[in-house]
Design a protein around this motif. Sequence first.
Motif, PDB file in Angstrom:
ATOM      1  N   LEU A   1      74.660  33.631  66.657  1.00  0.00           N
ATOM      2  CA  LEU A   1      75.492  33.812  65.529  1.00  0.00           C
ATOM      3  C   LEU A   1      74.482  34.408  64.478  1.00  0.00           C
ATOM      4  CD1 LEU A   1      78.057  34.218  64.234  1.00  0.00           C
ATOM      5  CD2 LEU A   1      77.837  31.910  63.399  1.00  0.00           C
ATOM      6  N   LEU A   2      73.316  33.606  64.271  1.00  0.00           N
ATOM      7  CA  LEU A   2      72.591  33.853  63.316  1.00  0.00           C
ATOM      8  C   LEU A   2      71.629  35.370  63.554  1.00  0.00           C
ATOM      9  CD1 LEU A   2      71.564  30.399  62.243  1.00  0.00           C
ATOM     10  CD2 LEU A   2      72.827  31.862  60.842  1.00  0.00           C
ATOM     11  N   THR A   3      71.253  35.201  64.550  1.00  0.00           N
ATOM     12  CA  THR A   3      70.328  36.226  65.073  1.00  0.00           C
ATOM     13  C   THR A   3      70.931  37.680  65.668  1.00  0.00           C
ATOM     14  OG1 THR A   3      69.935  35.437  67.250  1.00  0.00           O
ATOM     15  CG2 THR A   3      68.556  34.439  65.439  1.00  0.00           C
ATOM     16  N   GLY A   4      71.940  37.600  66.402  1.00  0.00           N
ATOM     17  CA  GLY A   4      72.499  38.598  67.109  1.00  0.00           C
ATOM     18  C   GLY A   4      72.091  38.685  68.606  1.00  0.00           C
ATOM     19  N   LEU A   5      71.353  37.385  68.988  1.00  0.00           N
ATOM     20  CA  LEU A   5      71.147  37.330  70.473  1.00  0.00           C
ATOM     21  C   LEU A   5      72.366  37.215  71.305  1.00  0.00           C
ATOM     22  CD1 LEU A   5      68.654  37.182  72.494  1.00  0.00           C
ATOM     23  CD2 LEU A   5      69.243  34.919  72.337  1.00  0.00           C
ATOM     24  N   SER A   6      72.517  38.128  72.506  1.00  0.00           N
ATOM     25  CA  SER A   6      73.699  37.907  73.232  1.00  0.00           C
ATOM     26  C   SER A   6      73.040  38.081  74.790  1.00  0.00           C
ATOM     27  CB  SER A   6      74.683  38.799  72.969  1.00  0.00           C
ATOM     28  OG  SER A   6      74.463  40.160  73.002  1.00  0.00           O
ATOM     29  N   ASP A   7      74.219  37.973  75.844  1.00  0.00           N
ATOM     30  CA  ASP A   7      73.876  38.507  77.181  1.00  0.00           C
ATOM     31  C   ASP A   7      73.691  39.827  77.292  1.00  0.00           C
ATOM     32  OD1 ASP A   7      74.004  35.729  77.679  1.00  0.00           O
ATOM     33  OD2 ASP A   7      75.615  35.742  78.827  1.00  0.00           O
ATOM     34  N   ALA A   8      74.478  40.639  76.369  1.00  0.00           N
ATOM     35  CA  ALA A   8      74.495  42.108  76.468  1.00  0.00           C
ATOM     36  C   ALA A   8      73.103  42.523  76.153  1.00  0.00           C
ATOM     37  CB  ALA A   8      75.598  42.475  75.714  1.00  0.00           C
ATOM     38  N   VAL A   9      72.263  41.890  75.256  1.00  0.00           N
ATOM     39  CA  VAL A   9      71.217  42.363  74.750  1.00  0.00           C
ATOM     40  C   VAL A   9      69.986  41.959  75.524  1.00  0.00           C
ATOM     41  CG1 VAL A   9      69.500  42.185  72.871  1.00  0.00           C
ATOM     42  CG2 VAL A   9      72.048  42.305  72.331  1.00  0.00           C
ATOM     43  N   ALA A  10      70.061  40.830  76.046  1.00  0.00           N
ATOM     44  CA  ALA A  10      68.738  40.073  76.560  1.00  0.00           C
ATOM     45  C   ALA A  10      69.201  39.696  78.233  1.00  0.00           C
ATOM     46  CB  ALA A  10      68.387  38.786  75.915  1.00  0.00           C
ATOM     47  N   GLY A  11      70.346  39.949  78.671  1.00  0.00           N
ATOM     48  CA  GLY A  11      70.584  39.474  79.879  1.00  0.00           C
ATOM     49  C   GLY A  11      71.167  37.856  80.164  1.00  0.00           C
ATOM     50  N   VAL A  12      71.735  37.561  81.264  1.00  0.00           N
ATOM     51  CA  VAL A  12      72.072  36.013  81.375  1.00  0.00           C
ATOM     52  C   VAL A  12      70.971  35.415  81.404  1.00  0.00           C
ATOM     53  CG1 VAL A  12      73.331  34.370  82.985  1.00  0.00           C
ATOM     54  CG2 VAL A  12      74.300  36.925  82.548  1.00  0.00           C
ATOM     55  N   ARG A  13      71.094  34.079  80.573  1.00  0.00           N
ATOM     56  CA  ARG A  13      69.865  33.222  80.663  1.00  0.00           C
ATOM     57  C   ARG A  13      69.693  32.751  82.203  1.00  0.00           C
ATOM     58  NH1 ARG A  13      71.757  27.633  78.373  1.00  0.00           N
ATOM     59  NH2 ARG A  13      72.088  27.160  80.729  1.00  0.00           N
ATOM     60  N   ARG A  14      68.369  32.515  82.394  1.00  0.00           N
ATOM     61  CA  ARG A  14      67.899  32.298  83.827  1.00  0.00           C
ATOM     62  C   ARG A  14      67.998  30.728  84.072  1.00  0.00           C
ATOM     63  NH1 ARG A  14      62.203  34.299  85.829  1.00  0.00           N
ATOM     64  NH2 ARG A  14      61.693  32.113  85.714  1.00  0.00           N
ATOM     65  N   ALA A  15      67.350  30.168  83.126  1.00  0.00           N
ATOM     66  CA  ALA A  15      67.348  28.563  83.077  1.00  0.00           C
ATOM     67  C   ALA A  15      67.238  28.022  81.796  1.00  0.00           C
ATOM     68  CB  ALA A  15      65.905  28.582  83.883  1.00  0.00           C
ATOM     69  N   ARG A  16      67.451  26.760  81.852  1.00  0.00           N
ATOM     70  CA  ARG A  16      67.431  25.887  80.481  1.00  0.00           C
ATOM     71  C   ARG A  16      66.415  24.714  80.938  1.00  0.00           C
ATOM     72  NH1 ARG A  16      72.176  24.658  76.535  1.00  0.00           N
ATOM     73  NH2 ARG A  16      71.196  26.300  75.700  1.00  0.00           N
ATOM     74  N   HIS A  17      65.167  24.826  80.529  1.00  0.00           N
ATOM     75  CA  HIS A  17      64.436  23.468  80.945  1.00  0.00           C
ATOM     76  C   HIS A  17      64.113  22.634  79.737  1.00  0.00           C
ATOM     77  CE1 HIS A  17      60.835  23.008  83.498  1.00  0.00           C
ATOM     78  NE2 HIS A  17      60.599  21.798  82.743  1.00  0.00           N
ATOM     79  N   VAL A  18      64.582  21.264  79.978  1.00  0.00           N
ATOM     80  CA  VAL A  18      64.918  20.272  78.999  1.00  0.00           C
ATOM     81  C   VAL A  18      63.750  19.220  79.153  1.00  0.00           C
ATOM     82  CG1 VAL A  18      66.326  18.371  78.006  1.00  0.00           C
ATOM     83  CG2 VAL A  18      67.290  20.716  78.547  1.00  0.00           C
ATOM     84  N   ARG A  19      63.366  18.680  78.116  1.00  0.00           N
ATOM     85  CA  ARG A  19      62.318  17.518  78.096  1.00  0.00           C
ATOM     86  C   ARG A  19      62.644  16.632  77.125  1.00  0.00           C
ATOM     87  NH1 ARG A  19      56.062  18.823  77.508  1.00  0.00           N
ATOM     88  NH2 ARG A  19      56.229  16.353  77.543  1.00  0.00           N
ATOM     89  N   TYR A  20      62.811  15.227  77.532  1.00  0.00           N
ATOM     90  CA  TYR A  20      63.208  14.185  77.087  1.00  0.00           C
ATOM     91  C   TYR A  20      62.042  13.338  76.114  1.00  0.00           C
ATOM     92  CZ  TYR A  20      67.698  15.569  79.004  1.00  0.00           C
ATOM     93  OH  TYR A  20      68.758  16.291  79.543  1.00  0.00           O
ATOM     94  N   HIS A  21      61.761  13.625  74.748  1.00  0.00           N
ATOM     95  CA  HIS A  21      60.692  12.728  74.169  1.00  0.00           C
ATOM     96  C   HIS A  21      60.832  11.446  73.833  1.00  0.00           C
ATOM     97  CE1 HIS A  21      58.542  16.825  74.527  1.00  0.00           C
ATOM     98  NE2 HIS A  21      59.701  17.265  74.290  1.00  0.00           N
ATOM     99  N   ALA A  22      62.110  11.299  73.336  1.00  0.00           N
ATOM    100  CA  ALA A  22      62.166   9.949  72.570  1.00  0.00           C
ATOM    101  C   ALA A  22      63.840   9.360  72.738  1.00  0.00           C
ATOM    102  CB  ALA A  22      61.630  10.265  70.974  1.00  0.00           C
ATOM    103  N   GLU A  23      63.909   8.307  72.769  1.00  0.00           N
ATOM    104  CA  GLU A  23      65.169   7.756  72.818  1.00  0.00           C
ATOM    105  C   GLU A  23      66.109   8.005  71.496  1.00  0.00           C
ATOM    106  OE1 GLU A  23      65.536   4.023  75.348  1.00  0.00           O
ATOM    107  OE2 GLU A  23      63.538   3.635  74.458  1.00  0.00           O
ATOM    108  N   LEU A  24      67.327   8.195  71.448  1.00  0.00           N
ATOM    109  CA  LEU A  24      68.104   8.361  70.196  1.00  0.00           C
ATOM    110  C   LEU A  24      69.206   7.236  70.369  1.00  0.00           C
ATOM    111  CD1 LEU A  24      68.557  12.140  69.990  1.00  0.00           C
ATOM    112  CD2 LEU A  24      67.171  10.512  68.390  1.00  0.00           C
ATOM    113  N   TYR A  25      69.346   6.543  69.275  1.00  0.00           N
ATOM    114  CA  TYR A  25      70.406   5.305  69.216  1.00  0.00           C
ATOM    115  C   TYR A  25      71.468   5.719  68.394  1.00  0.00           C
ATOM    116  CZ  TYR A  25      66.352   3.176  71.078  1.00  0.00           C
ATOM    117  OH  TYR A  25      65.053   3.046  72.013  1.00  0.00           O
TER     118      TYR A  25
END
Length: 290
Positions: A40-64
Amino acid sequence: MPAFETLLSFVNCWECDENDHLNVQFYLSRFDEADRQFRLLTGLSDAVAGVRRARHVRYHAELYSGDTLVMTSHIAFDGPYMLTVVHQLRRTIDGAIAATAVDGYAPSDQVARELRRRFEDAAAPMPDAALPRSLPTTPETLSMTARQIEAAGATVTNRATVLPRHAGPDGRAEDGFAVGCFSDAASHLWNRTPMTEAWLEARDYGRVAVEMKLVWASPLKMGEPAVTMSGLTGASTSTFSFRHYLFEARTLRLAAVCDVVALAMNLKTRKAVKLEDEVRSGIIKAVLKH
């Protein structure tokens, strides 16, 4: 330019699991929302950049329960993908990084040059903390059938239905739904290793994911049933890895693949424990045989 602030949130007690920390599926729901706000803030969209290929997540610290959270997002043109969007989730009280997500896109070279110009004001350097560590950024093979995966040694570990609360504005299941399925499935897969529920309870250990790579092959829509098949893929000194395949249950159409790196955590010290030799060998014997 500084990264965009894309989320202000809070950890609710009902989002925490048996380890008394925020369950992985709720990290993903926050990355989903941060992504919507960033677009919403930048105007990035699938029409502009294509469909996201992957989401790579790392968990660094626990949240409580009770932790307040803030998310920032930016584009990293020096990231591991042709176009990389980075989300960093931090605890408000001390600014510590709790989790990071790298969203990878693969536009053509010509389009990538135009995107660099268009999103210059949304760009910042790639943070080392968010770089993939144990899982590759190479494209996944998405042509495997359920029969082939079962023959390789995977088993059914979860069944679910995409409900209205699981779908985004476009009517498609979000990452939070998929990882919710995988979070529930993981306990069944752990029971296929020497680290069963009884084994963990006797040692006061908990199950923890430290890294994930999620790739969508096709969308799941509201009302569609889903089935997860899972299998082990490897083991090292302290961590082991496995893979979840999410299918639309009626047609067995592949919807998503998720690779996970996990470990056993001492619930008193909140530290990782090394895999015993017999545990590691038991995992290696049971890995998927593609």
